[in-house]
Design an enzyme around this catalytic site. Structure first.
Site, PDB file in Angstrom:
ATOM      1  N   CYS A 118       0.786  -1.251   0.000  1.00  0.00           N
ATOM      2  CA  CYS A 118       0.000   0.000   0.000  1.00  0.00           C
ATOM      3  C   CYS A 118       0.811   1.292   0.000  1.00  0.00           C
ATOM      4  O   CYS A 118       0.535   2.209  -0.755  1.00  0.00           O
ATOM      5  CB  CYS A 118      -0.910   0.030   1.226  1.00  0.00           C
ATOM      6  N   VAL A 169       0.173   4.580  -2.321  1.00  0.00           N
ATOM      7  CA  VAL A 169      -0.573   5.764  -1.885  1.00  0.00           C
ATOM      8  C   VAL A 169       0.259   7.025  -2.062  1.00  0.00           C
ATOM      9  O   VAL A 169      -0.237   8.057  -2.512  1.00  0.00           O
ATOM     10  CB  VAL A 169      -1.044   5.611  -0.410  1.00  0.00           C
TER      11      VAL A 169
END
Lengths: 489, 485
Positions: free
Chosen positions: A133, A137
Site C-alpha cells: 500500500c 498511496v
C-alpha cells in the site's frame, strides 16, 4: 471517577446465556439474512486477499527468483506466512522495510539499499519487485527508482528486475498474480523475439493455482502427449521441494532462459482466463504461434476440451494412456454418482476454480445451490449463469457476486445445503451449519497435503469425488441409528 | 526465596566468546559495507553481566535482508486488540491485513463466534475511490452496520492500515461521533504498519488507546476483594490464559480480568480496581502496567509460568505480595504439583538431556522459556527477538549461558549461518523459519503459535510442552532424511 477522556463510567455487564442464545438463534434467521445483505460498507470474512500475495506466489514460480516487496516489512511477513502455512514450505522473500520517513521522502532510498543487500545476501537470478500500500498511496515512481538503481550499479547489469504495481486497494490476490506475471514475461522476453524461430514448445499458463499436484499433473499430461512445454510460473518444485537434509533457497521454478524464449513458442495456452486476463491480452499481441484460453480443466468435459486443444495445437492424437484415464474417471463417477446425486453444495473461491467446481458438480448430478465470489466480474457471472442454465441440475441455483462468507453463512442457514466447497476460511460457517467443508481452494491451513492432491484433469475428478463421497458415507456411518448401521454402503 | 537465589553464570561446552564472535563475523562477511555496519551491533556473544549493552535493539530493519518482523498493525490487531473476544475489530483499509491476521495467531476465545466473540475478518475493504475520496464516511456507515449485525459486541476497535494514515483520514472524530450515536465504545487506533520499526510500536499505540478510551470506564459490580488481580500479557495461545487462570485461582487469587487473551472489554475497563497486576509478556503490556501504577497506584509483578522451576519461583514471588493464606496455598500447590511435574520430567528428561536449543521469537519467549527447557535437561545456545527493546535484553542475558549467540531482528541469512555452525537439536521460531530448518533435517517447533498445540503455560501447560519438545526432537522421521542412495 472518570476516564481521562471524560468518558462515562458504567458497571461491568455480562451477556446472559439467554441473551446469547437469543442472538445466536436470530443470526440464523431470514430476518437477519436480509439485514446482512443490506450491508453497504462492512465486509466480513471476505474470500479474497490483496494483490501482492498473488504477485509473490507468481514470483516464486521462476528459477532463482527472489520476491521483493517495496513497502512495509509487515506486508512481506504476512504474505510469506500465508504461503508457508498453506504449502508447509519456506517462502523466502524480502522487503525494503519502508517506514514513516518514506511517507515524506518516498521509498527510493529503501528500495536502493534493499536491492543492494538482497543481491549480496541471496544472490538471486531475478528480483521480482512488487508494491504494497504505502508506495502506491504516496505515488512512488518504480520505473524511475529502478532506472536510477541501475545507473548507480546497485544491481548486476544482467540481473532482471521486473516490477509490478500491485496496490492492495484494487482487485485481489489473483489480480496481483496477473500483474506480476505480465511484468516478468515482459522483462524476460524483451529483445528475445526472433523472426522465424519457433521453439516447438507449448507455453502453458496455469494462473493463480496453489495446488502443486495440479502442476505435476499438467506436466504428466504434456509428457503423455509428447508435447514439450514451458510452464510459466511453475511453483511445483518451489512449494513441494524434497527434504533431503539440504535447504535450497531456490529449489525450482521456470528457467529464465526458457521463459525468455517463450515469446517464440509454438503455442501459448492459459487455463486461468480470469487469473491471467492482462498477461494473456499482452501475449496475444506479442507472442509468436497460436494462442488459446481455456477454462481450468476440472471435471470431464473441461478436461476433454483441454486435451482436444492440446491435440489440435500440436497435431497429435490424444494418447491412449489419457483415453484410459478418462475411462477410469468416468467409471469412478458412474460408480459413485449415487452418493453425490442431488446433493446441494455451496461453493466459493477464485473465479477460475469456481467455474471448475460448478462444472464438475453438475457432471456428477450434484447441485451447486449457492455460488459465491467475493470479487468477480460481470463476465464471470455470465459464464457461471451459462453453466447453470445448461444443466438440469443448475435449475434454481443462485449466483452471489461480490459477497463474503458472512453472507454465505446467512445463505446456508436459511436455505440449507449438504456441503461446502471452498478453503479453510469456510470452516466456521460449515460447522455452524453442521455440514462438511471440502478444501479444494486456497488457502488450506488446517489439513495436510491438500496442495499435493491434484483437482485438475481426470485424476483430479477422481480425487474430488473420492473425498466428497467418502465424507458423505463417513457422515452416514457416524450419525445413523444403530439399526441402520450396516456393512455395505 | 526465589529472589535471593544467586544467579550462577551458565557455561556451555565448546561455546566461547571468541568462537561466537568469529561465527558472527563470518555471517557479516556477505553484507555490503553499509548493511554490515548496521547489522553488526545487533549480534553478539552473550555477556550475562553486561545485559543489554551487548546488542542494539529496536532500530529500523535493514532493507532487503529478509527480516521476520511484522508491523505496528500486526502488533495492534494480532497482539493487543484482536484477542479481546467481545469486541468487533475492524481492519480499516484494504482487505489484506485483516485477511492475513484472521485466525492465524491462535488466541483462543470463549463464546459463540459472530454472537459473543468475533474472531472474524471485519474490514472496510478499501477500494481506489476510498483512497481518493477518503474513508471516513464509509467508516461511519460500517460502524452502524457492525452495531446492527453484532448487537452483543461490547465495543468496536478501529485498527488503521497504512493508507488511512497516509490519506489523512480522521478516524478519531468519526469514532467519537459514532461512539455517541451508537452508545458503544468505539476505539480509534492509529496503528498503521509504517509506524515505528516493528510490531512493538503497535503494542505501545494500542496500550495508549486502552489508556485513553478504556481503562476506568467500567466498575465491577461486586465488592472489591483483597485477592483481586489481573492477568496481563497473556494472549491465550492454545489456551494459555485458561491454564494460567486456573493456577491463579488454585492459589486463591481472584482473576478479575485477562489482558487480552479471551479478554472481555468491560473487565479490562475495570482493571483499575484490582490489587495487583500480574504481567507475563512484559514487552507488549508494560506500558499499561505503568499507567495503572501511576494513575491508580496498582503495583505490578512480572512472572514466568513456563516450566516447574520458574512457576515455583513465580508463585512464591506472587504469594509474597499477599497474606499468609495465599502463601500457604502456594506451598501446598507447589508440593502437590511438583510431584506431578517430576513425573513429566522423569519421562522426558532422559530423552532430552543435553540437547541444544536455539530460539528466535518475540515478546517474552526467548527468555521465559529457557527455564522450561532446562527443566528438561536442555540447554539454550542461541536466542534472539524480532522486536525487543533494551529492557528485554536486560532480562534475557542473565538467563542464558555465557558466550551464546544473541541476535536481534535477525535476517534469515544470519539465522541460517548460525544454525549451520551450531547444529542445534531443536529450533524454536516462527512459521517463516520452520520449513527452512526442517529441510535441513533439523527438528523445529513454532514457538509463536505453539505449533497448533498448547497450552504451554502453568502446570497444565508443561506436560504439553515437554511432550511437544520430545516429539519434535525424537521423531523417527528425522532419521529418514538421509537417503541411502
Amino acid at each position: 471517577m472518570a476516564n481521562s477522556l471524560g468518558l462515562k463510567v458504567l458497571p461491568v455487564t455480562t451477556t446472559s446465556p439467554e441473551e446469547e442464545a437469543r442472538v445466536a438463534a436470530w443470526i440464523d434467521t431470514q430476518e437477519y439474512r436480509e439485514k446482512n445483505f443490506a450491508r453497504q460498507a462492512l465486509v466480513v470474512n471476505p474470500v479474497h486477499a490483496c494483490q501482492p500475495l498473488g504477485a509473490e506466489l507468481c514470483a516464486h514460480g521462476f528459477e532463482g527468483t527472489l520476491p521483493f516487496v517495496h513497502g512495509s516489512q509487515g506486508c512481506a511477513s504476512y504474505y510469506r506466512s500465508t504461503l508457508s502455512r498453506h504449502f508447509r514450505e519456506p517462502a523466502p522473500a524480502v522487503s525494503d522495510a519502508m517506514t514513516e520517513d518514506g511517507a515524506v521522502f518516498g521509498g527510493q532510498a529503501n528500495l536502493h539499499e534493499g536491492l543492494e543487500n538482497a543481491v549480496a545476501l541471496y544472490k538471486p537470478k531475478m528480483l521480482a519487485i512488487f508494491t504494497s500500500c504505502m508506495p502506491e498511496v504516496i505515488g512512488d515512481d518504480l520505473t524511475a527508482f529502478i532506472r536510477n538503481a541501475r545507473s548507480k550499479n546497485l544491481v548486476p547489469r544482467d540481473l532482471p528486475t521486473p516490477y509490478a504495481n500491485t496496490p492492495s486497494f484494487k482487485g485481489t490476490h489473483v489480480t496481483g498474480y496477473d500483474n506480476m506475471l505480465a511484468a516478468i514475461l515482459q522483462t524476460l522476453t524483451e529483445g528475445k523475439k526472433v523472426e522465424g524461430r519457433c521453439t516447438g514448445k507449448l507455453n502453458f499458463i496455469p494462473g493463480f493455482d496453489a495446488n502443486t499436484g495440479n502442476y505435476r499433473d499438467y506436466k504428466r499430461i504434456f509428457e503423455a502427449f509428447g508435447i514439450p512445454a514451458t510452464v510459466l510460473a511453475d511453483i511445483s518444485e518451489t512449494f513441494d521441494s524434497p527434504n533431503d537434509g539440504t535447504y535450497r533457497l531456490y529449489p525450482g521454478g521456470t528457467s529464465l532462459v526458457e521463459a525468455g524464449d517463450s515469446v517464440n513458442g509454438k503455442a501459448t495456452l492459459t487455463v486461468g482466463p480470469h487469473a491471467t486476463a492482462k498477461t494473456f491480452a499482452w501475449i496475444k499481441e506479442q507472442y509468436a504461434g497460436k494462442h488459446a484460453a481455456l477454462p481450468m480443466p476440472m471435471g470431464i468435459a473441461r478436461t476433454d476440451e483441454f486435451l482436444l486443444k492440446l491435440s489440435e495445437l500440436f497435431d497429435r492424437p490424444v494418447p491412449d494412456v489419457l483415453k484410459a484415464e478418462r475411462g477410469r474417471a468416468v467409471d469412478a463417477m458412474t460408480d459413485a454418482q449415487q452418493y453425490m446425486h442431488g446433493k446441494k453444495f455451496a461453493v466459493y473461491g477464485d473465479p477460475d476454480q469456481l467455474l471448475g467446481y460448478v462444472s464438475f458438480l453438475l457432471e456428477m448430478g450434484a447441485v451447486p445451490w449457492h455460488v459465491l465470489c467475493s470479487r468477480g466480474s460481470k463476465k464471470l457471472e455470465k459464464e457461471l449463469q451459462a453453466l447453470l442454465d445448461a444443466s438440469a441440475y443448475g435449475k434454481g441455483c443462485q449466483i452471489w457476486m461480490n459477497r463474503d462468507l458472512w453472507h454465505l453463512r446467512s445463505l446456508v442457514m436459511t436455505d440449507p445445503v449438504d456441503a461446502v466447497i471452498g478453503d479453510t476460511h469456510g470452516k466456521f460457517l460449515a460447522r455452524d451449519a453442521r455440514i462438511p467443508l471440502f478444501r479444494f481452494g486456497f488457502p488450506v491451513f488446517d489439513r495436510v497435503n491438500k496442495h499435493r492432491s491434484p483437482i485438475i484433469g481426470y485424476q483430479g475428478a477422481i480425487n474430488m469425488l473420492t473425498e466428497i463421497c467418502n465424507k458423505f458415507i463417513d457422515l452416514k456411518d457416524d450419525t445413523c441409528e444403530e439399526r441402520f448401521f450396516e456393512m455395505m454402503r | 526465596m526465589a529472589d535471593e537465589v544467586v544467579k550462577l553464570v551458565k557455561k556451555v561446552d565448546g561455546i566461547t566468546r571468541e568462537a561466537t564472535q568469529e561465527m558472527i563475523d563470518e555471517a557479516l562477511v556477505a553484507y555490503p559495507e553499509k548493511g554490515r555496519k548496521k547489522r553488526a551491533p545487533h549480534l553478539a556473544p552473550n555477556d550475562p553481566s553486561a545485559c543489554s549493552t551487548c546488542v542494539k535493539s529496536n532500530r529500523k530493519t535493514v532493507p532487503g535482508v529478509m527480516s521476520a518482523r511484522g508491523c505496528a498493525y500486526a502488533g495492534a490487531k494480532g497482539v493487543v486488540w484482536g484477542p479481546i473476544r467481545d469486541m468487533a475489530h475492524i481492519s480499516h483499509g484494504p482487505v489484506g491485513c485483516g485477511w492475513y491476521s484472521w485466525g492465524t495467531r491462535r488466541n483462543l476465545m470463549s463464546g459463540k463466534n459472530g454472537v459473543t466473540q468475533f474472531a472474524m475478518q471485519m474490514t472496510s475493504d478499501f477500494q481506489e475511490k476510498d483512497i481518493v475520496y477518503g474513508g471516513d464516511k464509509k467508516l461511519a456507515t460500517l460502524l452502524t452496520e457492525t452495531r446492527e449485525l453484532f448487537p452483543l459486541a461490547k465495543g468496536i476497535s478501529v485498527l488503521s492500515e497504512c493508507p488511512v494514515g497516509l490519506i489523512g483520514d480522521d478516524i478519531n472524530s468519526v469514532a467519537r461521533k459514532m461512539s455517541a450515536e451508537l452508545d458503544l465504545p468505539v476505539v480509534p487506533c492509529s496503528c498503521e504498519g509504517f509506524r515505528g520499526v516493528s510490531q512493538s510500536l503497535g503494542h505501545h499505540i494500542s496500550n495508549d488507546t486502552i489508556r485513553d478510551y478504556v481503562i476506568g470506564t467500567r466498575e465491577f459490580t461486586e465488592p472489591a476483594g483483597p485477592h483481586d488481580v489481573a492477568l496481563i500479557g497473556d494472549y491465550n495461545i492454545g489456551g494459555d490464559v485458561w491454564a494460567a487462570k486456573a493456577l491463579l485461582a488454585e492459589i486463591g487469587l481472584n482473576v478479575k480480568a485477562t489482558w487480552t487473551g479471551d479478554g472481555e472489554l468491560d473487565r479490562i475497563a475495570a482493571t483499575h480496581q484490582v490489587k495487583l497486576n500480574l504481567i507475563h509478556c512484559y514487552r507488549s503490556m508494560n506500558y499499561m502496567c505503568r499507567v495503572m501504577e501511576e494513575k491508580y497506584g496498582i503495583p505490578w509483578l512480572e512472572f514466568n509460568f513456563f516450566g516447574p522451576t520458574k512457576i515455583r519461583e513465580s508463585l512464591r514471588a506472587i504469594a509474597a505480595r499477599f497474606d499468609d493464606q495465599i502463601k500457604e496455598n502456594v506451598e501446598r500447590v507447589i508440593a502437590r504439583r511438583d510431584l506431578e511435574m517430576q513425573k513429566v520430567v522423569d519421562e522426558y528428561r532422559p530423552r532430552l538431556e543435553g540437547k541444544r536449543v536455539m530460539l528466535y521469537v518475540g515478546g517474552l519467549r526467548p527468555r521465559h522459556t529457557v527455564g522450561a527447557y532446562e527443566d528438561l535437561g536442555m540447554v539454550v545456545i542461541g536466542a534472539g527477538y524480532e522486536f525487543a527493546h533494551a529492557d528485554d535484553y536486560d532480562r534475557t542475558m542473565p538467563e542464558l549461558p555465557d558466550a551464546t549467540v544473541i541476535y536481534d531482528d535477525a535476517s534469515e541469512h544470519e539465522l541460517e549461518h548460525f544454525v549451520q555452525k551450531l547444529k542445534p537439536d531443536l529450533i524454536g521460531s516462527g512459521i517463516k523459519e520452520k520449513y527452512l530448518f526442517q529441510k535441513m533435517g533439523l527438528p523445529f517447533r513454532q514457538m509463536h503459535s505453539w505449533d497448533y498445540s498448547g497450552p504451554y503455560h502453568a502446570y497444565q501447560g508443561f506436560p504439553v510442552f515437554a511432550r511437544d519438545v520430545d516429539l519434535a526432537v525424537n521423531s523417527p522421521t528425522w532419521k529418514l532424511v538421509k537417503s541411502p542412495f
